[in-house]
Design an enzyme around this catalytic site. Structure first.
Site, short mmCIF file in Angstrom:
data_model
loop_
_atom_site.label_atom_id
_atom_site.label_comp_id
_atom_site.label_asym_id
_atom_site.label_seq_id
_atom_site.Cartn_x
_atom_site.Cartn_y
_atom_site.Cartn_z
N THR A 4 33.78 -22.17 7.12
CA THR A 4 34.84 -21.18 7.08
C THR A 4 35.46 -21.09 5.43
O THR A 4 36.18 -20.01 5.12
CB THR A 4 36.15 -21.38 7.88
OG1 THR A 4 36.30 -22.87 7.70
CG2 THR A 4 35.70 -21.16 9.24
N ASP A 20 34.78 -35.32 13.63
CA ASP A 20 34.04 -34.10 12.92
C ASP A 20 33.15 -34.72 11.37
O ASP A 20 33.83 -34.99 10.47
CB ASP A 20 35.21 -33.15 12.27
CG ASP A 20 34.70 -32.08 11.29
OD1 ASP A 20 33.50 -31.81 11.40
OD2 ASP A 20 35.66 -31.58 10.54
N GLN A 74 40.15 -22.09 2.28
CA GLN A 74 39.65 -21.37 3.37
C GLN A 74 39.51 -19.96 3.26
O GLN A 74 40.35 -19.47 2.65
CB GLN A 74 40.55 -21.63 4.66
CG GLN A 74 40.54 -22.97 5.30
CD GLN A 74 39.19 -23.64 5.91
OE1 GLN A 74 38.16 -22.79 5.89
NE2 GLN A 74 39.41 -24.74 6.56
N LYS A 121 41.56 -34.39 15.17
CA LYS A 121 40.11 -34.26 14.61
C LYS A 121 39.99 -35.45 13.46
O LYS A 121 41.02 -35.67 12.76
CB LYS A 121 40.03 -33.06 13.94
CG LYS A 121 38.68 -32.80 13.60
CD LYS A 121 38.27 -31.50 12.88
CE LYS A 121 38.91 -31.06 11.55
NZ LYS A 121 38.12 -31.84 10.42
N LYS A 148 30.16 -33.81 11.05
CA LYS A 148 29.04 -32.76 10.62
C LYS A 148 27.53 -33.16 10.48
O LYS A 148 27.15 -33.14 9.49
CB LYS A 148 29.37 -31.80 9.77
CG LYS A 148 30.74 -30.97 9.81
CD LYS A 148 31.05 -29.98 8.67
CE LYS A 148 32.42 -29.49 8.87
NZ LYS A 148 33.42 -30.27 8.59
N PRO A 171 15.87 -35.70 13.17
CA PRO A 171 16.16 -35.67 14.48
C PRO A 171 16.38 -37.19 14.95
O PRO A 171 17.70 -37.56 15.61
CB PRO A 171 15.01 -35.19 15.18
CG PRO A 171 14.56 -34.00 14.31
CD PRO A 171 14.75 -34.58 13.05
N ASN A 172 15.67 -38.13 14.59
CA ASN A 172 16.04 -39.59 15.16
C ASN A 172 17.13 -40.04 14.72
O ASN A 172 17.89 -40.57 15.32
CB ASN A 172 14.71 -40.24 14.69
CG ASN A 172 14.91 -41.71 15.25
OD1 ASN A 172 14.82 -41.85 16.24
ND2 ASN A 172 14.99 -42.77 13.95
#
Ligand code: C5P
Length: 237
Positions: free
Chosen positions: A123, A59, A194, A32, A61, A66-67
């Protein structure tokens, strides 16, 4: 070669990425890449890691209009990411537009479409933090389920969620819906920031398709030993 464990290369040190992936390349098939590694290695990371036999989960995020997200996801599809995530809270239109863009560039260039995942609730957030910081009256599990269903309706392949929410999502979204869980801590590792966590074995038992583990592996004196312990534990399930 394990297909479920994804090692989070959360470092901006290129040499560290080099030696860790070198020693893990015969044992693990996914890495990742987050902002730290991506800002150091750039888009060469995909061909570099693919050359070592790894699939790469990017990752970053994504969360924007949207465009913009569609262009980001389209571009990363072309560069060769095998899995890409975006915040499901970015909305249905954002997720749909991004998915359509990824599909169309993959088709045009005859390259594989990456697995597209929606991030539900991080998380590191617990129930109290969720309600106070997000001004929500919902339980985390309700919001996670809501976002998972939005991601499914938008045509994404699955979601990122806590291992504690796997059964709920599985029941509602079906067996083919990919569930990837960070928030994984072997008994011997510290939890750090976490909060909604389980052990690797527990996450697999609950039905995770992929588990992401970072610090317990990359900060271990012997990352290969850490990976082997985690895989042994997962096999026992
Ligand atoms: O070091 P650790 O095992 O906590 O790393 C977990 C990785 O998964 C980190 O890179 C973190 O950014 C990422 N992640 C997460 N929670 C999410 C999504 C991604 O912890 N919901």
């Amino acid at each position: 070669m394990d297909k479920k464990l994804i090692v989070a290369l959360d470092t901006d040190d290129g040499e560290e990425i080099d030696w860790i992936t070198d020693i893990l390349s015969k044992t693990v098939s996914w890495v990742k890449i987050g902002f730290q590694a991506f800002s150091t290695v750039g888009t060469d990371v995909f061909s570099w890691q693919n050359g070592r036999g790894f699939n790469t989960f990017l990752d970053l995020k994504f969360h924007d209009i949207p465009n913009t997200v569609a262009r980001d996801v389209g571009s990363m599809t072309i560069h060769g990411a095998n899995m890409i995530n975006m915040h499901a809270s970015g909305g249905m239109e954002m997720m749909q537009t991004a998915r359509l863009k990824s599909e169309s560039v993959a088709k045009e260039r005859n390259i594989p479409k990456p697995i597209l995942l929606g991030v539900t609730i991080l998380t590191s957030i617990d129930e109290e933090g969720f309600q106070s910081q997000f001004g929500s009256k919902r339980q985390i599990s309700e919001q996670v389920l809501y976002l998972a269903n939005q991601a499914k309706e938008a045509g994404l392949d699955g979601v990122v969620a806590s291992p504690l929410e796997i059964e709920l999502i599985r029941k509602s979204c079906g067996d083919d819906f990919v569930i990837l869980t960070p928030g994984i801590r072997p008994n011997w590792a510290e939890s750090g920031d976490q909060k909604r966590i389980t052990t690797p074995a527990e996450a697999i038992k609950r039905g995770a398709d992929y588990i992401v583990v970072g610090r317990p592996i990359i900060e271990h004196d012997d990352p290969l030993e850490a990976v082997e312990e985690i895989l042994d534990e997962m096999k026992g399930m």
